[in-house]
Design an enzyme around this catalytic site. Sequence first.
Site, mmCIF file in Angstrom:
data_model
loop_
_atom_site.group_PDB
_atom_site.id
_atom_site.type_symbol
_atom_site.label_atom_id
_atom_site.label_comp_id
_atom_site.label_asym_id
_atom_site.label_seq_id
_atom_site.Cartn_x
_atom_site.Cartn_y
_atom_site.Cartn_z
ATOM 1 C CD GLU A 155 -72.055 -66.056 -16.185
ATOM 2 O OE1 GLU A 155 -72.622 -65.664 -15.156
ATOM 3 O OE2 GLU A 155 -72.593 -66.785 -17.033
ATOM 4 C CD GLN B 114 -88.073 -83.200 -16.821
ATOM 5 O OE1 GLN B 114 -86.876 -83.093 -16.950
ATOM 6 N NE2 GLN B 114 -88.640 -84.348 -16.555
ATOM 7 C CD1 TRP C 214 -75.530 -72.788 -20.610
ATOM 8 C CD2 TRP C 214 -75.200 -71.813 -18.639
ATOM 9 N NE1 TRP C 214 -76.548 -73.187 -19.780
ATOM 10 C CE2 TRP C 214 -76.374 -72.595 -18.566
ATOM 11 C CE3 TRP C 214 -74.798 -71.107 -17.507
ATOM 12 C CZ2 TRP C 214 -77.147 -72.692 -17.405
ATOM 13 C CZ3 TRP C 214 -75.570 -71.190 -16.345
ATOM 14 C CH2 TRP C 214 -76.728 -71.973 -16.305
ATOM 15 C CG HIS D 97 -79.083 -75.534 -12.142
ATOM 16 N ND1 HIS D 97 -79.159 -76.428 -13.188
ATOM 17 C CD2 HIS D 97 -80.222 -74.799 -12.199
ATOM 18 C CE1 HIS D 97 -80.280 -76.246 -13.851
ATOM 19 N NE2 HIS D 97 -80.960 -75.265 -13.267
HETATM 20 P P1 M7G Z 1 -83.262 -74.187 -15.170
HETATM 21 O O1 M7G Z 1 -84.066 -74.642 -14.020
HETATM 22 O O2 M7G Z 1 -82.410 -75.231 -15.835
HETATM 23 O O3 M7G Z 1 -84.150 -73.588 -16.300
HETATM 24 O O4 M7G Z 1 -82.361 -73.013 -14.626
HETATM 25 P P2 M7G Z 1 -84.895 -72.204 -16.554
HETATM 26 O O5 M7G Z 1 -83.923 -71.365 -17.358
HETATM 27 O O6 M7G Z 1 -86.061 -72.611 -17.422
HETATM 28 O O7 M7G Z 1 -85.280 -71.634 -15.243
HETATM 29 C C1 M7G Z 1 -81.221 -72.538 -15.263
HETATM 30 C C2 M7G Z 1 -80.899 -71.191 -14.679
HETATM 31 O O8 M7G Z 1 -79.658 -70.755 -15.196
HETATM 32 C C3 M7G Z 1 -81.938 -70.143 -15.071
HETATM 33 O O9 M7G Z 1 -82.377 -69.456 -13.909
HETATM 34 C C4 M7G Z 1 -81.202 -69.250 -16.060
HETATM 35 O O10 M7G Z 1 -81.621 -67.897 -15.999
HETATM 36 C C5 M7G Z 1 -79.763 -69.405 -15.617
HETATM 37 N N1 M7G Z 1 -78.806 -69.225 -16.711
HETATM 38 C C6 M7G Z 1 -78.927 -69.693 -17.966
HETATM 39 N N2 M7G Z 1 -77.822 -69.354 -18.672
HETATM 40 C C7 M7G Z 1 -77.598 -69.716 -20.079
HETATM 41 C C8 M7G Z 1 -76.966 -68.667 -17.848
HETATM 42 C C9 M7G Z 1 -75.678 -68.093 -18.029
HETATM 43 O O11 M7G Z 1 -75.041 -68.129 -19.088
HETATM 44 N N3 M7G Z 1 -75.133 -67.497 -16.915
HETATM 45 C C10 M7G Z 1 -75.822 -67.430 -15.725
HETATM 46 N N4 M7G Z 1 -75.220 -66.811 -14.707
HETATM 47 N N5 M7G Z 1 -77.031 -67.967 -15.544
HETATM 48 C C11 M7G Z 1 -77.608 -68.584 -16.601
#
Ligand code: M7G
EC number: 3.6.1.59
Length: 324
Positions: free
Chosen positions: A172, A257, A162, A264
């Site tokens: 997106e 983590q 993604w 990001h």
């Molecule tokens: P993270 O800190 O790796 O983990 O953040 P977390 O999900 O446990 O917080 C990844 C961030 O990417 C999160 O805030 C997710 O909501 C966001 N996210 C995940 N996916 C799969 C997508 C996506 O497909 N599109 C967008 N725009 N955001 C995503």
Amino acid sequence: MAEAGAPACCKRKRENEANGGSQDGAGAGASPLAGFQLQRVLGDSAREKIIFLHGKVNDESGSERDAVVILEKTPFLAENITDVLHGDPAPQLQMSNDVYSTYSLRPPSQLNEIKTTLIFPATEKHIKKYLRQEVFLIQETGEDYRNITLPFIESQSFSLQWVYNILEKKAELDRIVYENPSPTDGFVLLPDFKWDQKQVDNLYLIAICHIRTVKSLRDLSSEHLPLLTNILNEGQDAIRKRYAISGSHLRVYLHYQPSYYHLHVHFTALGYDAPGTSVERAHLLSDVIQNLQLDSQYYQKRTITYALRADDPLLQKFRDAGKC
Ligand code: M7G
């Protein structure tokens, strides 16, 4: 470096998406949600009005596959309140006592939206991510990272497809708020999929860097300072222009983590109690920058404390190594 996309207006963006304006195929075809068969509730929160569900859905070949669905009641929009209060059917009185009374309102369906996230097909790891669990604190030294954590995340992590779809403009594309295209110091800023973009009170964007070799905080050194300062300064600037929210009203941080090991940065409205902002997970980007300015190897050396869920195989690895 360019500000991308349509002029600032959450509402117009929404209408666009509803009309099939999204370039990642959203809205096309029948939704797998229609065939969702509930297996169990993974977790819920009455306070946050959110529920995480595990279910089965048949894929195109008719095989039953796992799915995760997240249902979340959305915040109120001030512009709709009058319609909610004056709507038909009339409010139903539940109780009345002195100056106090409670009512049940049944607003028309367009004012009663539920933000729904579908992960399909979902892996066992997705299901576990949303399953409510007891958590344990870990103190990970730099050595623990290299000996225990790194081999583990290299062997099993969520797919980054993604992320690459966003960077390669395959998904997106119309949601991108800002991009700095530099392959080394650049990034893409766009709404996080947790944010429905209907009101800025719960604003949530993520900046995804173009460079693909930085997995997390642990890989950062002073050579990444230009990238990190670009994300902080240009990200804040783009959000101020698009959403009229100043840098002093933004919480800008990394998770350690993270769930996804491609660097990001999270941007959330300061007044919003966003998930994942607890001290054992969120690291303010401004602190990260200062730490790297003091010591280029800061994140290779220091012990980082974080929480792991009871069934996380990484916790077992730490236990096997006698570290917790
Ligand atoms: P993270 O800190 O790796 O983990 O953040 P977390 O999900 O446990 O917080 C990844 C961030 O990417 C999160 O805030 C997710 O909501 C966001 N996210 C995940 N996916 C799969 C997508 C996506 O497909 N599109 C967008 N725009 N955001 C995503």
